[in-house]
Design a protein around this motif. Structure first.
Motif, PDB file in Angstrom:
ATOM      1  N   SER A 188     -35.663 -26.652 -25.133  1.00 20.82           N
ATOM      2  CA  SER A 188     -35.896 -25.323 -24.655  1.00 20.82           C
ATOM      3  C   SER A 188     -36.908 -25.321 -23.480  1.00 20.82           C
ATOM      4  O   SER A 188     -38.028 -24.797 -23.578  1.00 20.82           O
ATOM      5  CB  SER A 188     -36.806 -24.559 -25.872  1.00 20.82           C
ATOM      6  OG  SER A 188     -36.239 -24.646 -26.900  1.00 20.82           O
ATOM      7  N   GLN A 227     -38.144 -28.456 -15.536  1.00 26.09           N
ATOM      8  CA  GLN A 227     -39.525 -28.134 -15.038  1.00 26.09           C
ATOM      9  C   GLN A 227     -39.536 -28.051 -13.558  1.00 26.09           C
ATOM     10  O   GLN A 227     -40.273 -26.969 -13.162  1.00 26.09           O
ATOM     11  CB  GLN A 227     -40.673 -28.943 -15.657  1.00 26.09           C
ATOM     12  CG  GLN A 227     -40.924 -28.823 -17.197  1.00 26.09           C
ATOM     13  CD  GLN A 227     -39.683 -29.427 -17.960  1.00 26.09           C
ATOM     14  OE1 GLN A 227     -39.046 -30.246 -17.910  1.00 26.09           O
ATOM     15  NE2 GLN A 227     -39.198 -28.373 -19.239  1.00 26.09           N
ATOM     16  N   GLU A 242     -37.243 -23.362 -20.787  1.00 28.75           N
ATOM     17  CA  GLU A 242     -37.693 -22.317 -20.305  1.00 28.75           C
ATOM     18  C   GLU A 242     -39.026 -21.599 -21.238  1.00 28.75           C
ATOM     19  O   GLU A 242     -39.980 -21.404 -20.698  1.00 28.75           O
ATOM     20  CB  GLU A 242     -36.792 -20.913 -20.596  1.00 28.75           C
ATOM     21  CG  GLU A 242     -35.483 -21.031 -19.500  1.00 28.75           C
ATOM     22  CD  GLU A 242     -34.526 -19.784 -19.550  1.00 28.75           C
ATOM     23  OE1 GLU A 242     -34.891 -19.108 -20.338  1.00 28.75           O
ATOM     24  OE2 GLU A 242     -33.515 -19.740 -18.842  1.00 28.75           O
ATOM     25  N   LYS A 243     -38.977 -21.904 -22.511  1.00 28.37           N
ATOM     26  CA  LYS A 243     -40.235 -21.677 -23.530  1.00 28.37           C
ATOM     27  C   LYS A 243     -41.294 -22.403 -23.091  1.00 28.37           C
ATOM     28  O   LYS A 243     -42.250 -22.145 -22.913  1.00 28.37           O
ATOM     29  CB  LYS A 243     -39.570 -21.769 -24.753  1.00 28.37           C
ATOM     30  CG  LYS A 243     -40.796 -21.527 -25.850  1.00 28.37           C
ATOM     31  CD  LYS A 243     -40.391 -21.828 -27.188  1.00 28.37           C
ATOM     32  CE  LYS A 243     -39.306 -21.328 -27.669  1.00 28.37           C
ATOM     33  NZ  LYS A 243     -38.813 -21.720 -29.182  1.00 28.37           N
ATOM     34  N   VAL A 244     -40.943 -23.901 -23.067  1.00 31.05           N
ATOM     35  CA  VAL A 244     -42.015 -24.958 -22.782  1.00 31.05           C
ATOM     36  C   VAL A 244     -42.558 -24.725 -21.466  1.00 31.05           C
ATOM     37  O   VAL A 244     -43.605 -24.803 -21.396  1.00 31.05           O
ATOM     38  CB  VAL A 244     -41.473 -26.391 -23.047  1.00 31.05           C
ATOM     39  CG1 VAL A 244     -42.483 -27.291 -22.572  1.00 31.05           C
ATOM     40  CG2 VAL A 244     -40.942 -26.506 -24.501  1.00 31.05           C
ATOM     41  N   THR A 245     -41.737 -24.625 -20.401  1.00 29.51           N
ATOM     42  CA  THR A 245     -42.282 -24.427 -18.844  1.00 29.51           C
ATOM     43  C   THR A 245     -42.977 -23.228 -18.832  1.00 29.51           C
ATOM     44  O   THR A 245     -44.284 -23.022 -18.126  1.00 29.51           O
ATOM     45  CB  THR A 245     -41.130 -24.470 -18.052  1.00 29.51           C
ATOM     46  OG1 THR A 245     -40.301 -25.715 -18.255  1.00 29.51           O
ATOM     47  CG2 THR A 245     -41.779 -24.460 -16.722  1.00 29.51           C
ATOM     48  N   LYS A 246     -42.587 -22.041 -19.526  1.00 31.22           N
ATOM     49  CA  LYS A 246     -43.594 -20.898 -19.470  1.00 31.22           C
ATOM     50  C   LYS A 246     -44.823 -20.977 -19.933  1.00 31.22           C
ATOM     51  O   LYS A 246     -45.917 -20.834 -19.055  1.00 31.22           O
ATOM     52  CB  LYS A 246     -42.732 -19.656 -20.133  1.00 31.22           C
ATOM     53  CG  LYS A 246     -43.835 -18.412 -20.499  1.00 31.22           C
ATOM     54  CD  LYS A 246     -42.847 -17.485 -21.245  1.00 31.22           C
ATOM     55  CE  LYS A 246     -43.514 -16.170 -21.561  1.00 31.22           C
ATOM     56  NZ  LYS A 246     -44.787 -16.548 -22.396  1.00 31.22           N
ATOM     57  N   HIS A 247     -45.073 -21.723 -20.896  1.00 28.32           N
ATOM     58  CA  HIS A 247     -46.327 -22.153 -21.759  1.00 28.32           C
ATOM     59  C   HIS A 247     -47.215 -23.171 -20.727  1.00 28.32           C
ATOM     60  O   HIS A 247     -48.369 -22.878 -20.618  1.00 28.32           O
ATOM     61  CB  HIS A 247     -46.219 -22.600 -23.071  1.00 28.32           C
ATOM     62  CG  HIS A 247     -45.953 -21.569 -24.131  1.00 28.32           C
ATOM     63  ND1 HIS A 247     -46.634 -20.383 -24.452  1.00 28.32           N
ATOM     64  CD2 HIS A 247     -44.701 -21.408 -24.732  1.00 28.32           C
ATOM     65  CE1 HIS A 247     -45.902 -19.756 -25.134  1.00 28.32           C
ATOM     66  NE2 HIS A 247     -44.804 -20.409 -25.590  1.00 28.32           N
ATOM     67  N   GLU A 305     -39.521 -26.122 -32.797  1.00 27.97           N
ATOM     68  CA  GLU A 305     -38.991 -27.016 -31.783  1.00 27.97           C
ATOM     69  C   GLU A 305     -39.365 -28.556 -32.332  1.00 27.97           C
ATOM     70  O   GLU A 305     -39.958 -28.512 -33.397  1.00 27.97           O
ATOM     71  CB  GLU A 305     -39.776 -26.770 -30.574  1.00 27.97           C
ATOM     72  CG  GLU A 305     -39.589 -25.475 -29.939  1.00 27.97           C
ATOM     73  CD  GLU A 305     -38.392 -25.379 -29.270  1.00 27.97           C
ATOM     74  OE1 GLU A 305     -37.424 -26.180 -28.992  1.00 27.97           O
ATOM     75  OE2 GLU A 305     -37.701 -24.241 -29.272  1.00 27.97           O
ATOM     76  N   LEU A 344     -45.070 -24.593 -31.040  1.00 27.00           N
ATOM     77  CA  LEU A 344     -43.691 -23.716 -30.764  1.00 27.00           C
ATOM     78  C   LEU A 344     -42.905 -24.078 -32.149  1.00 27.00           C
ATOM     79  O   LEU A 344     -42.472 -24.943 -32.372  1.00 27.00           O
ATOM     80  CB  LEU A 344     -43.190 -24.297 -29.663  1.00 27.00           C
ATOM     81  CG  LEU A 344     -43.943 -24.274 -28.321  1.00 27.00           C
ATOM     82  CD1 LEU A 344     -43.115 -24.624 -27.192  1.00 27.00           C
ATOM     83  CD2 LEU A 344     -44.413 -22.986 -28.073  1.00 27.00           C
ATOM     84  N   GLU A 353     -48.333 -20.820 -17.522  1.00 27.98           N
ATOM     85  CA  GLU A 353     -49.405 -19.973 -17.973  1.00 27.98           C
ATOM     86  C   GLU A 353     -50.752 -20.643 -18.205  1.00 27.98           C
ATOM     87  O   GLU A 353     -51.780 -20.067 -17.848  1.00 27.98           O
ATOM     88  CB  GLU A 353     -49.111 -19.280 -19.154  1.00 27.98           C
ATOM     89  CG  GLU A 353     -47.757 -18.248 -19.051  1.00 27.98           C
ATOM     90  CD  GLU A 353     -47.452 -17.538 -20.375  1.00 27.98           C
ATOM     91  OE1 GLU A 353     -47.954 -17.920 -21.307  1.00 27.98           O
ATOM     92  OE2 GLU A 353     -46.737 -16.515 -20.533  1.00 27.98           O
TER      93      GLU A 353
END
Length: 599
Positions: free
Chosen positions: A255, A45, A257-262, A247, A244, A265
């Motif tokens: 994951s 992160q 990339e997925k978690v940090t993206k959310h 998960e 998610l 945002e």
């Protein structure tokens, strides 16, 4: 994980002994880890967010280099530690991201010091554990000793990442194991005991949470369940829930990339600009319509008398009951429908629920035919509305209320009279008619030793069993059976732990060589990848034609499946393996029925 040097972080210690990592620049974000971890666990992160945020990752009490918490610690002890760190760094307000125990601490800070918290993200948070989970976590807390227990660490990793451990999570699990092995045992034990009993501490306070809050967890997290996150989001005035798919508890590591993206945002939209009203998601209208069409409904013709005294009607499946006392029903009509004016100004209307042999009626009333009523027999009902002969049920209604709803109007009717019979109703699903009676008829006619199989689809791929000599077979067994019947279809699926949902019939045929033997195949869906089982294969639909399939009847059936799936218009084959007919279990309508109605 990202290159350590690339994060350009600084490890430091506050005057009270609190360890922390600081990196990046921009809007400040405080990162609080869970039990057994430390500040470095936010490595991914930090690497992803440092260009836009001033990131402060704290070692909570009893973890990393931070001092021990009190023997009987409270959430306020951990919250006070974090606030002291912010004061030391001269940070007036932050957004907070907390994981598991760290989410409880984040909520404690936000509730006790609301002016210092811009937004909060609670990852895999616990809330009001059910009795069985409460007992399990408290038993684990009671079993903690002065030294790390290898078997306990292994059990923890299994809960967090899965058992057996997926190959793609070995790196994340290794990092988590190292943190668990390094954590100070007494600090871990004191913190875990608090974690075991603090799951309901914010239940009464959450309705007073001022900050925007995102409660995010994984669909497979059995300890910080989606229901917990949903409950917290419901209580928080500005709460949102995000689950998610696939998960588990350590999704921030598994994951990243997925978690940090959310996370980013949410912080970008909420953390810097205060509370905003939720905006509508942007949908592909065609996909949205197809998703709505997955709901299996009956088919109705809605009728009324226009101001000119002419019968008017449209086909609709947007019918539902509303109330028994008083007796109310509703149906929707598109505002662009030709008959909208007649229905929206009428004193009443009738709902005519169609039977299986009234498909033609449905098509006529879904069309723009000039005189739709010329093709049907009908009688005026008690209120004068047209009642169509031969329907499964009819409801003669007075207009109770007209409700404006986007591009539709909702007609709520008070039932004045009704009738019904035992005929089979006509169904509708995914843009096609469904005749349940045909399914029952085909199955009732099948002999007891029927071979029952299934075409099970997962995201455009069909499940096969591959034999040693390269033959591909669909799942099949003797009869539908039960999971305990090893010879049956359900038994074979259960033996392979296949999570399948059987849908409509797709084919019924008699064996040409053994005419007394019947084959019945369903359509269905399944979850999971099944990549660990060498015998099971998920094959792209467009590649099925290239497979080696021994039974020509099954090969022919699969070719029809691929074709009808493309057309989204399924039927059911009835005959033998040489000749037969595709009967309209799901026959496309002459003029596709709208989700609500056209005049």
């Amino acid at each position: 994980m990202a290159d350590v040097a690339a994060t350009a972080w600084v490890r430091d210690t506050a005057p009270d002994g609190t360890g922390f990592i600081r990196a990046g620049s921009g809007a400040p974000v405080l990162l609080i880890h869970g039990v057994g971890m430390n500040a470095a666990i936010w490595h991914d992160q930090i690497a992803a967010m440092k260009d836009h945020h001033d990131l402060i990752a704290i070692d909570m009490l009893g973890h990393g280099v931070s001092p021990l918490p009190p023997e009987e610690a409270s959430l306020s002890d951990f919250a006070d530690q974090a606030v002291r760190l912010l004061d030391h760094l001269g940070v007036a307000s932050v957004s907070i991201v907390g994981h598991s125990m760290g989410a409880l601490v984040a909520l404690e800070i936000a509730l006790r010091a609301p002016l210092r918290v811009r937004a909060i993200v609670c990852l895999n948070a616990v809330f009001r554990r059910p009795a069985a989970l409460t007992q399990a976590v408290r038993e684990r807390a009671a079993a903690l000793g002065p030294r790390g227990n290898p078997s306990a660490i292994a059990a923890t990793l299994a809960r967090w990442f899965g058992d057996p451990l997926p190959a793609n999570l070995i790196g994340a699990a290794t990092t988590a194991r190292a943190a668990l092995e390094r954590v100070e045992p007494e600090g871990y034990a004191r913190t875990y005991r608090l974690f075991a009993r603090a799951d309901a501490e914010h239940a009464d306070a959450l309705p007073g949470l001022a900050a925007p809050a995102l409660f995010m967890t994984g669909s497979q997290d059995s300890n910080s369940t989606p229901a917990m996150s949903a409950a917290m989001a419901r209580l928080a005035p500005h709460g949102q829930c995000l689950v998610l798919n696939g998960e588990r508890h350590m999704m921030a590591m598994a994951s990243p990339e997925k978690v940090t993206k959310h996370i980013m945002e949410f912080l970008d939209t909420e953390g810097d600009a205060g509370v905003k009203p939720e905006t509508d998601a942007v949908f592909d209208s065609g996909e949205f319509r197809r998703a709505l069409g997955s709901f299996l409904t009956g088919v109705t013709i809605v009728t009324t008398i226009s101001a000119e005294g002419e019968p008017r009607g449209f086909t609709a499946n947007s019918f539902t009951s509303v109330s028994l006392e008083p007796p109310l029903v509703l149906v929707c009509i598109a505002k662009r429908a030709l008959g909208h004016s007649a229905f929206s100004t009428s004193r009443g209307f009738a709902i005519n629920i169609l039977s299986e042999d009234q498909k033609a009626h449905s098509g006529i009333f879904a069309s723009k035919a000039a005189d739709k009523f010329a093709a049907v027999s009908w009688q005026p009902g008690r209120t004068g509305n047209p009642l169509i002969d031969g329907c499964v049920a009819v409801f003669d209604c007075g207009m109770e209320q007209l409700v404006d709803a986007g591009d539709h109007s909702i007609l709520i009717g008070r039932v004045r009279d009704f009738s019904h019979n035992g005929a089979q109703p006509l169904g509708y699903c995914r843009g096609t008619y469904v005749t349940p009676g045909l399914s029952q008829e085909a199955l009732a006619a099948a002999p007891p030793d029927t071979e029952v199989g299934a075409i099970l689809e997962n995201e455009g791929r069909v499940l096969f069993f591959a034999t040693a000599d390269g033959i591909y077979e669909l799942p099949a067994g003797r009869g539908l059976g039960t999971p305990n019947d090893a010879r049956s279809l359900k038994g074979r699926l259960a033996a392979k732990a296949i999570d399948a949902q059987l849908g409509f019939l797709f084919a019924v045929w008699d064996d040409a060589a053994e005419p007394w033997r019947t084959h019945v195949y369903y359509r269905g869906t399944l979850e999971g990848s099944y990549s660990d089982d060498r015998q099971m294969r998920l094959v792209d639909i467009e590649k099925i034609a290239d497979l080696k399939i021994a039974d020509p009847a099954v090969r022919s059936m699969l070719a029809r499946y691929a074709r009808e799936r493309t057309e989204d218009a399924f039927g059911v084959y009835v005959g033998n393996e040489v000749e037969g007919e595709v009967r309209p279990l799901a026959k496309p309508s002459p003029s596709q029925i709208p989700l609500s109605g056209r005049g």
